[in-house]
Design a protein around this motif. Sequence first.
Motif, PDB file in Angstrom:
ATOM      1  N   ASP A 697     -66.914  69.488 -23.037  1.00  0.00           N
ATOM      2  CA  ASP A 697     -65.639  70.054 -23.455  1.00  0.00           C
ATOM      3  C   ASP A 697     -64.933  69.153 -24.464  1.00  0.00           C
ATOM      4  O   ASP A 697     -64.362  69.625 -25.455  1.00  0.00           O
ATOM      5  CB  ASP A 697     -64.732  70.256 -22.236  1.00  0.00           C
ATOM      6  N   HIS A 734     -55.509  73.806 -29.824  1.00  0.00           N
ATOM      7  CA  HIS A 734     -55.374  75.238 -30.086  1.00  0.00           C
ATOM      8  C   HIS A 734     -54.050  75.536 -30.775  1.00  0.00           C
ATOM      9  O   HIS A 734     -53.106  74.747 -30.723  1.00  0.00           O
ATOM     10  CB  HIS A 734     -55.546  76.059 -28.794  1.00  0.00           C
ATOM     11  N   GLY A 758     -59.019  75.619 -28.730  1.00  0.00           N
ATOM     12  CA  GLY A 758     -59.112  75.118 -27.375  1.00  0.00           C
ATOM     13  C   GLY A 758     -59.995  73.887 -27.326  1.00  0.00           C
ATOM     14  O   GLY A 758     -60.770  73.606 -28.246  1.00  0.00           O
ATOM     15  N   LYS A 764     -65.877  78.815 -22.208  1.00  0.00           N
ATOM     16  CA  LYS A 764     -64.610  78.727 -21.486  1.00  0.00           C
ATOM     17  C   LYS A 764     -63.447  79.205 -22.354  1.00  0.00           C
ATOM     18  O   LYS A 764     -62.514  79.851 -21.867  1.00  0.00           O
ATOM     19  CB  LYS A 764     -64.373  77.292 -21.016  1.00  0.00           C
ATOM     20  N   ARG A 765     -63.496  78.879 -23.639  1.00  0.00           N
ATOM     21  CA  ARG A 765     -62.439  79.358 -24.535  1.00  0.00           C
ATOM     22  C   ARG A 765     -62.434  80.889 -24.583  1.00  0.00           C
ATOM     23  O   ARG A 765     -61.380  81.520 -24.604  1.00  0.00           O
ATOM     24  CB  ARG A 765     -62.611  78.778 -25.939  1.00  0.00           C
ATOM     25  N   SER A 766     -63.626  81.485 -24.602  1.00  0.00           N
ATOM     26  CA  SER A 766     -63.719  82.945 -24.619  1.00  0.00           C
ATOM     27  C   SER A 766     -63.186  83.553 -23.332  1.00  0.00           C
ATOM     28  O   SER A 766     -62.557  84.617 -23.342  1.00  0.00           O
ATOM     29  CB  SER A 766     -65.176  83.379 -24.836  1.00  0.00           C
ATOM     30  N   ARG A 767     -63.419  82.850 -22.202  1.00  0.00           N
ATOM     31  CA  ARG A 767     -62.880  83.354 -20.931  1.00  0.00           C
ATOM     32  C   ARG A 767     -61.349  83.354 -20.958  1.00  0.00           C
ATOM     33  O   ARG A 767     -60.703  84.263 -20.428  1.00  0.00           O
ATOM     34  CB  ARG A 767     -63.386  82.498 -19.775  1.00  0.00           C
ATOM     35  N   ARG A 768     -60.772  82.330 -21.560  1.00  0.00           N
ATOM     36  CA  ARG A 768     -59.312  82.300 -21.644  1.00  0.00           C
ATOM     37  C   ARG A 768     -58.816  83.501 -22.455  1.00  0.00           C
ATOM     38  O   ARG A 768     -57.827  84.142 -22.071  1.00  0.00           O
ATOM     39  CB  ARG A 768     -58.828  81.002 -22.281  1.00  0.00           C
ATOM     40  N   ASP A 788     -63.314  82.503 -30.175  1.00  0.00           N
ATOM     41  CA  ASP A 788     -62.099  82.000 -29.523  1.00  0.00           C
ATOM     42  C   ASP A 788     -60.844  82.364 -30.304  1.00  0.00           C
ATOM     43  O   ASP A 788     -59.825  81.691 -30.216  1.00  0.00           O
ATOM     44  CB  ASP A 788     -62.187  80.477 -29.327  1.00  0.00           C
ATOM     45  N   THR A 816     -51.220  79.283 -20.333  1.00  0.00           N
ATOM     46  CA  THR A 816     -52.635  79.165 -20.739  1.00  0.00           C
ATOM     47  C   THR A 816     -52.926  77.918 -21.554  1.00  0.00           C
ATOM     48  O   THR A 816     -54.045  77.750 -22.042  1.00  0.00           O
ATOM     49  CB  THR A 816     -53.037  80.403 -21.565  1.00  0.00           C
ATOM     50  N   ASP A 820     -58.253  76.833 -20.404  1.00  0.00           N
ATOM     51  CA  ASP A 820     -59.670  77.044 -20.711  1.00  0.00           C
ATOM     52  C   ASP A 820     -60.583  76.132 -19.902  1.00  0.00           C
ATOM     53  O   ASP A 820     -61.660  76.534 -19.451  1.00  0.00           O
ATOM     54  CB  ASP A 820     -59.936  76.892 -22.210  1.00  0.00           C
TER      55      ASP A 820
END
Length: 841
Positions: A697, A734, A758, A764-768, A788, A816, A820
């Motif tokens: 990350d 971000h 992010g 993980k960025r896409s999940r956020r 993202d 948020t 992420d």
Amino acid sequence: MRELIKKITALLPGRAEPSPQRLDLKELFHLFQAVLTNNNQALSIITDLGEKLSGNYIFDTKYLQEAHRELTGAIEASLANFTLLTGGQYQIAPAFTRINSLVSLMLAGQGEAGAELTLPLARLPWDRGREVGGKNFHLAELKNTLNLPIPDGFAITSRAFDEFIRHNHLQEAITSLGDSPAEGELAALRQTIRAGEPPPGLKEGIERAVAELLARQGRKLRLAVRSSAEEEDDLFSFAGQFETVLNVPPTGEAVGAAYRTVLASLFAPGAVEYQRRLGYRPGTIKMPVGCLAMIEATASGVMYTADPVSGDREQIIINGAWGYGPSVVDGATDPDLYRIAKGEPPRLLATTCGQKRIMSVLDPALGIKNVATPEEQRARPCLSPEQALTLAGWGQAIEAYFKGPQDVEWSLGQKGRLHLLQARPLTVEGGETPAGPAPDGGCPLLMRDTGLVVRRGIAAGKAFVVRHSSDLDAFPKGAVLVAEHDSPQFVRVLPYVSAIITDIGALASHMASVCREFKIPTLVNTGQATSLIRHGQEITLECDDEGKSLVYDGLAPEVIARRPPSGAGMEELFEFRRKKYILRYISPLNLVNPLVEEFSPERCRTLHDVLRFLHEKSIQQIIDSARAPKAKGQVFQLALTVPVTIRLVDLGGGVAAGTGPKIDQEQVASRPLAAILKGLTTPGAWRTGQVAMSARDLLSGIARAQELTASGGVDNFAGISRDYVNLGLRFGYHFNLIDSYCCEQAANNHLYFRFVGGAADLTKRSRRLQMMELVLAEYGFMSKSKGDLLIARVSHLEQDELLRLLEMAGRLIAFTRQLDAELVNQEDIDLYAKRFLAGDF
């Protein structure tokens, strides 16, 4: 319009085009406000036009001309400010000129058509629709816009019709017909048209179009030559009123002869009577014609995207039979019936297998004829459930595109491939519904709940039983027409008919369409009407919108007393319809979502679309300009209760009067910014602790930070006024952007939300972003994401509602900020979205 652009360019000396880079943010913002003011003026005029054309007002053409003049002025003013604001980077002026010229032509009652005598449907521009007629235009839209399967073909245009009439010196004969011409006059005119000579260029144009079609389709090609008159399949169906010539050989001579036959049918007695009922004098309608490759049909039929009797818009009805379509649309057979619930996907509710005793087949001499259906086919449905559901899915798309219920003809080819042959507006019952039939009318019952209700209502009179079409010559005013099967020929006597009852028939026949249009109570497919009802017998018919029916022996006074008053509404008057037709180029909105590629000047089809484009691209220009502004005015530094400092540029009324260069949250006078800050500082929403991050990350975040720096991201800046904010926030790796105009006029208001970047890895960025999209969808945002990057927007909200969303957006940014890194699996997306929506921070 060129002169307008020249004037705009002259406002900025020394440049070929105005450029927003020459203006500072405050100047751009004032131009933006001017665009909104002009747009609001234009939208107010469009709203007023819609109200006047609702059918509840009386007005004249002078009103329309004056309203159009004011509308043109407002849009031109908006275009001038828009061009200054955007530096002329959008080619929207030609789209406005093109659409506005169509409105001008309609107001004049006529207009110059293009020079072409034939046009291919596959390449038909949307703004040439009037030249090819309603039927051809709708088919072209199915192919070119919705990518649905239609037969290959071409149109013979309204210009060709004008040239044919002029070349054969027919105008005087047509003009002399009068309002109610004798059948002898009409027969002579039809014969003259069928014997007419093609004007220069038409014979060659048809031969060229046929040759191109033959090269694409092969030697087995046969053609259907079909009418596509003005208003046909548009404001009214003209169902079955004009000729269709089937099984035409692919030669210029054969197509030319079929073309003349179709033109001549414009002056058939039934067609003339239909036109007269709609307010047309004979000869005032032009007749474009369609030439389509015929499908070798194993089955054919009609689909309604709503129940035309009950008005149920959640069901689709499909009728079908073996062979070609005439047996169904002429009401000559008892077709299969499929009822389908709308949805994604649609769901088959019921299948009723009709007797299908008759089918239409090709005939070398007659073109097409009806024969007895083979016994082994009668008991088999002509469509499989999968084929019926495919048609239903297409029907939903067509209804959504044309913005109303549709009457769609279809055909099933030899290889099991479905084709669409026609789409037109469907007349659906509305208004007051008479009470359901009750068997206490005071007279004996002849039939109860027998057959299919085509059009609800109550009627009474003497039965006139039609055995042959020649019987119609003696039809008396006010009689109930009783026949073995329905026929488009009945239109000849529709002004005198009180009701229609038949032995055989279908909901989807041409006659059924006409009866719904003219509001004639109609009951078909009773199986026994001509055997139970005597010629001259007094009867009463009562039908409701649930498909129930009663036929009484005699005049039932209790039933007749329940009959609602009738009379022509404004929408039935020709001059009113012509004026309302103009709105198709003014008020419908086709450009809906500014986040899709189709949001472009080329996709503008109405003046409302032009205004929508100006509004959205003006917002985008302000957003882009505010990222690196040349600001004139005071600059302030805002400190918050969370660890964020924001540089503010006041564009007017954004900061309380009398403040110094450093201000706090209470001194912010900008309503949209104040709402964002309230959300951003919600207790518990801002994450204060450190979040554990993996090495992967951290490396991803460092790389992303370099990308953001290279792209010129701005740290914590806002351009504000009392009603406006453009806020850029950067937290670590971000970047957030919120742009909003929030005033008392809902039409001006918008909220644009952008989030990118992010520190965690891309997954993980896409999940956020997925979690944020779920939240924003709950609040009515349209959104688009890629990787993202998330872009979402909402507009035209009342001020209080928009302030609520702005506060939510600030809270979402806080919640948020480091989320992420915590979204380690897909289940976490729903979990955190639900927490946020519940206020569990």
